[in-house]
Design an enzyme around this catalytic site. Structure first.
Site, PDB file in Angstrom:
ATOM      1  N   GLY A  15      43.638  47.251  43.376  1.00  0.00           N
ATOM      2  CA  GLY A  15      42.691  46.138  43.334  1.00  0.00           C
ATOM      3  C   GLY A  15      43.384  44.807  43.516  1.00  0.00           C
ATOM      4  O   GLY A  15      44.494  44.604  43.021  1.00  0.00           O
ATOM      5  N   ARG A  76      43.295  51.647  49.351  1.00  0.00           N
ATOM      6  CA  ARG A  76      43.647  52.882  48.652  1.00  0.00           C
ATOM      7  C   ARG A  76      44.277  53.831  49.671  1.00  0.00           C
ATOM      8  O   ARG A  76      43.993  53.764  50.858  1.00  0.00           O
ATOM      9  CB  ARG A  76      42.400  53.526  48.041  1.00  0.00           C
ATOM     10  N   ASP A 107      49.324  50.378  37.573  1.00  0.00           N
ATOM     11  CA  ASP A 107      50.013  51.633  37.246  1.00  0.00           C
ATOM     12  C   ASP A 107      50.045  52.614  38.411  1.00  0.00           C
ATOM     13  O   ASP A 107      51.051  53.281  38.655  1.00  0.00           O
ATOM     14  CB  ASP A 107      49.334  52.301  36.043  1.00  0.00           C
ATOM     15  N   THR A 129      47.204  42.997  38.188  1.00  0.00           N
ATOM     16  CA  THR A 129      45.906  43.590  37.851  1.00  0.00           C
ATOM     17  C   THR A 129      45.166  42.670  36.890  1.00  0.00           C
ATOM     18  O   THR A 129      45.765  42.169  35.930  1.00  0.00           O
ATOM     19  CB  THR A 129      46.047  44.984  37.211  1.00  0.00           C
ATOM     20  N   ILE A 130      43.882  42.464  37.127  1.00  0.00           N
ATOM     21  CA  ILE A 130      43.118  41.584  36.236  1.00  0.00           C
ATOM     22  C   ILE A 130      42.833  42.243  34.893  1.00  0.00           C
ATOM     23  O   ILE A 130      42.394  41.572  33.958  1.00  0.00           O
ATOM     24  CB  ILE A 130      41.787  41.129  36.882  1.00  0.00           C
ATOM     25  N   ASP A 131      43.080  43.545  34.764  1.00  0.00           N
ATOM     26  CA  ASP A 131      42.703  44.273  33.548  1.00  0.00           C
ATOM     27  C   ASP A 131      43.686  44.144  32.388  1.00  0.00           C
ATOM     28  O   ASP A 131      43.381  44.551  31.274  1.00  0.00           O
ATOM     29  CB  ASP A 131      42.507  45.759  33.862  1.00  0.00           C
ATOM     30  N   ASP A 133      46.214  45.913  31.722  1.00  0.00           N
ATOM     31  CA  ASP A 133      46.321  47.253  31.132  1.00  0.00           C
ATOM     32  C   ASP A 133      47.658  47.938  31.410  1.00  0.00           C
ATOM     33  O   ASP A 133      47.747  49.166  31.369  1.00  0.00           O
ATOM     34  CB  ASP A 133      45.165  48.137  31.622  1.00  0.00           C
ATOM     35  N   ARG A 175      37.502  48.972  33.379  1.00  0.00           N
ATOM     36  CA  ARG A 175      37.016  50.354  33.314  1.00  0.00           C
ATOM     37  C   ARG A 175      37.610  51.109  32.132  1.00  0.00           C
ATOM     38  O   ARG A 175      36.913  51.780  31.399  1.00  0.00           O
ATOM     39  CB  ARG A 175      37.332  51.082  34.629  1.00  0.00           C
ATOM     40  N   GLU A 191      27.979  37.313  20.246  1.00  0.00           N
ATOM     41  CA  GLU A 191      27.544  37.942  18.988  1.00  0.00           C
ATOM     42  C   GLU A 191      28.043  39.382  18.871  1.00  0.00           C
ATOM     43  O   GLU A 191      28.261  39.882  17.770  1.00  0.00           O
ATOM     44  CB  GLU A 191      26.018  37.906  18.885  1.00  0.00           C
ATOM     45  N   HIS A 220      19.222  33.080  20.453  1.00  0.00           N
ATOM     46  CA  HIS A 220      19.674  33.926  21.551  1.00  0.00           C
ATOM     47  C   HIS A 220      20.700  34.908  21.000  1.00  0.00           C
ATOM     48  O   HIS A 220      21.146  34.785  19.847  1.00  0.00           O
ATOM     49  CB  HIS A 220      20.308  33.086  22.667  1.00  0.00           C
TER      50      HIS A 220
END
Length: 324
Positions: A15, A76, A107, A129-131, A133, A175, A191, A220
């Site tokens: 990604g 990919r 990874d 990676t934006i995650d 992780d 994900r 919240e 809200h």
């Protein structure tokens, strides 16, 4: 004796992430400053196998540091997961004189780099990676931009959610990792925050929380939902049916991947790209660049891929406490 590096290849895989171009730019310019040649490999491992390779100069990366995405493109590549594909990749590197390779990705990309290193190509991974992780590092390229993009979008959704006195479920990327959701949960004052590492699928607790807040005069209710949990639209329908409160789902999607990178992503990506070149010039291979305890450092890829990353228990506890 360490193999002398004369030509460095650079590719982006998996990604895309804001800041990748800053890393590419740093690889190219740091390598040239060290008297090395640089070749850009387009479309990740797929482009490597198809020999989509171009000599790069300092001019090729001019005015790219502020651009999102990746100027080398990404794709990919199922073939590269096979021993035959990996052997072909190493063969292509040797054919083009690439004796050192910088792989910018996550990874999965590092697993490919690991295979190339075993086949004799000096390879360094840079975490893109934006995650957030990747377990060996406290920073990954693109995360800071992604959370700022998501934060600004959630602020805007909150405005309309307040105006209409409704519940809003906002789905962010992640994900298998809830870092974007957790950071935005704190930054946006949500919240409820639902992340894969902690969510127990107790929807009744969410419903009870919404009802209790409503009774306290809350106009809200913002729920930030990580992609790994998903199903935001159906969740919204169930919550509306149970509470009688108008509930809408908003999926932020790939907008989180794009956009001009933040200062942090530009600077840290530049440092990591330059660090990767220095490692290759020193004859290092099978390493991953990381950021830990305030310093840029490196780890063995085998060690990095075996690490498990967990959500900070204290950070998660704080995110819960601040919703009271």
């Amino acid at each position: 004796m360490a193999k002398e590096i004369k030509t460095i290849g650079v590719l982006t895989s998996g990604g895309d992430a804001p800041g990748m171009n800053a890393a590419i730019r740093a690889v190219v310019r740091k390598a040239i400053a060290r008297g090395l040649k640089v070749k850009g490999i387009y479309k990740g491992y797929n482009g490597l196998l198809n020999e989509e390779i171009k000599d790069m100069t300092a001019r090729d990366v001019s005015d790219t540091i502020s651009r999102g995405g990746t100027i080398l493109y990404t794709a990919r590549c199922a073939e590269f997961r096979t021993p035959e594909g990996q052997a072909r990749g190493a063969e292509v590197c040797r054919k083009h004189g690439i004796d050192g390779l910088v792989v910018i990705g996550g990874d999965g990309s590092f697993a490919g780099a690991q295979k190339l290193a075993a086949l004799g190509i000096n390879t360094i991974g840079v975490p893109g990676t934006i995650d957030l992780d990747i377990a060996c590092t406290e920073y990954t390229i693109g995360f800071d931009t992604a959370i700022n993009t998501a934060m600004e979008a959630i602020d805007k959704v909150r405005d309309t959610s307040t105006s209409h006195e409704r519940c809003s479920i906002i789905e962010v990327m992640g994900r298998g990792a809830g870092y974007i959701a957790l950071y935005c949960g704190i930054a946006n004052g949500a919240e409820d925050v639902l992340i894969p590492e902690k969510y127990d699928y107790d929807e009744q607790r969410l419903i009870n929380n919404i009802i209790a807040n409503r009774k306290r005069g809350k106009k809200h209710h913002i729920i930030i939902n990580a992609e790994g949990i998903g199903h935001s639209a159906s969740m919204a329908r169930r919550i509306e049916a149970a509470t009688g409160l108008e509930t809408r789902a908003t999926i932020l999607g790939h907008m989180q991947r794009g956009g001009s990178p933040t200062c942090k992503d530009r600077v840290y990506a530049s440092m990591m790209g330059a660090y990767a070149v220095d490692l290759l010039a020193e004859g290092k291979t099978n390493r991953v660049v990381g950021y830990k305890d305030g310093e840029f450092t490196d780890f063995d890829i085998d060690e990095a891929l075996s690490m498990q990353k967990s959500i900070s228990e204290y950070m998660y506890e704080v995110s819960r406490a601040l919703t009271v």
